[in-house]
Design an enzyme around this catalytic site. Structure first.
Site, short mmCIF file in Angstrom:
data_model
loop_
_atom_site.label_atom_id
_atom_site.label_comp_id
_atom_site.label_asym_id
_atom_site.label_seq_id
_atom_site.Cartn_x
_atom_site.Cartn_y
_atom_site.Cartn_z
N TYR A 196 0.79 -1.22 0.05
CA TYR A 196 0.00 -0.15 0.03
C TYR A 196 0.99 1.32 -0.12
O TYR A 196 0.58 2.19 -0.73
CB TYR A 196 -1.05 -0.18 1.32
CG TYR A 196 -1.76 1.16 1.17
CD1 TYR A 196 -2.82 1.38 0.67
CD2 TYR A 196 -1.39 2.21 2.29
CE1 TYR A 196 -3.56 2.69 0.66
CE2 TYR A 196 -2.01 3.30 2.46
CZ TYR A 196 -3.31 3.54 1.60
OH TYR A 196 -3.91 4.79 1.72
N GLU A 219 -11.24 5.35 4.74
CA GLU A 219 -10.75 6.33 5.70
C GLU A 219 -11.78 6.74 6.78
O GLU A 219 -11.52 6.83 8.04
CB GLU A 219 -10.33 7.37 4.72
CG GLU A 219 -9.18 7.68 4.07
CD GLU A 219 -8.12 7.39 4.73
OE1 GLU A 219 -7.75 7.59 6.09
OE2 GLU A 219 -6.79 6.97 4.26
N TRP A 269 -4.65 2.26 10.60
CA TRP A 269 -5.00 2.02 9.06
C TRP A 269 -4.68 0.46 8.78
O TRP A 269 -5.39 -0.01 7.83
CB TRP A 269 -3.92 2.69 8.21
CG TRP A 269 -4.14 2.64 6.89
CD1 TRP A 269 -3.31 1.96 6.04
CD2 TRP A 269 -5.07 2.93 5.96
NE1 TRP A 269 -3.65 1.85 4.88
CE2 TRP A 269 -5.21 2.50 4.91
CE3 TRP A 269 -6.58 3.41 6.52
CZ2 TRP A 269 -5.87 2.77 3.70
CZ3 TRP A 269 -7.33 3.37 5.28
CH2 TRP A 269 -7.24 2.99 4.14
#
Length: 193
Positions: free
Chosen positions: A25, A47, A55
């Site tokens: 990522y 998000e 995350w």
């Protein structure tokens, strides 16, 4: 040397010691300009799901979200009824917070309204930066802000348009994720030239 072959300790600090998924990522997606409406909707959902979580927790569930939310198709998600929301709340593959799940539908509906007004959600979003990424030259993670006056303005506008889970910190992370703000540290091999 490409980002995927560079030593991990040369990457941004948050990617050091991370899982292969997080490294991919960081190296291949974060900070790369996205103009694809479906991807922009996907990242808006993810998000928002991150609020109060790491995350990595959200990224680990990304494929489950993709399955559960019909490939992040905003038209389909915008039409979900209460029965579908109830089913999502029973899905252990996603974050089953009632407010976050409800926000997915509300945000899909708001996303479509913005897309209809601007022709593409990407046009609305990139208009905030005149179509060009803001490239920062930070040398230490401590220099990267959690929010900025720009994320304050966009967050306020998104809320006015009916979006939820778009506070200024989430909005700044969204801008970073989609390359409107490029915050790879100087020296990070994933920093675009």
């Amino acid at each position: 040397m490409s980002a995927t072959t560079a030593p991990v300790d040369q990457r941004c600090a948050w990617a050091r010691g991370a899982s292969d998924l997080m490294l991919a990522y960081h190296d291949e997606e974060w900070g790369r300009p996205s103009h694809d409406d479906r991807h922009l909707f996907e990242m808006l959902v993810l998000e928002g799901a991150q609020a109060g979580l790491s995350w990595s927790t959200v990224l680990d569930k990304r494929e489950n979200y993709r399955r559960a939310l019909d490939g992040f198709d905003p038209e389909t998600v915008a039409a979900y009824d209460q029965a579908r929301l109830d089913a999502l709340l029973q899905d252990p593959g996603i974050i089953r917070n009632r407010l976050k799940v409800a926000s997915v539908v509300r945000n899909a509906q708001a996303f479509l309204r913005v897309r209809d007004e601007y022709g593409a959600f990407a046009d609305y979003l990139w208009g905030w930066v005149d179509g060009s990424p803001i490239v920062n030259r930070f040398t230490d993670m401590s220099q990267i802000p959690a929010s900025t006056p720009l994320s304050d303005r966009i967050s306020k506008d998104l809320k006015k348009r009916g979006f939820t889970f778009v506070g200024t910190t989430i909005t700044y992370a969204y801008l970073q994720a989609n390359g409107l703000v490029e915050d790879h540290l100087v020296g990070c091999p994933a920093k675009p030239a």
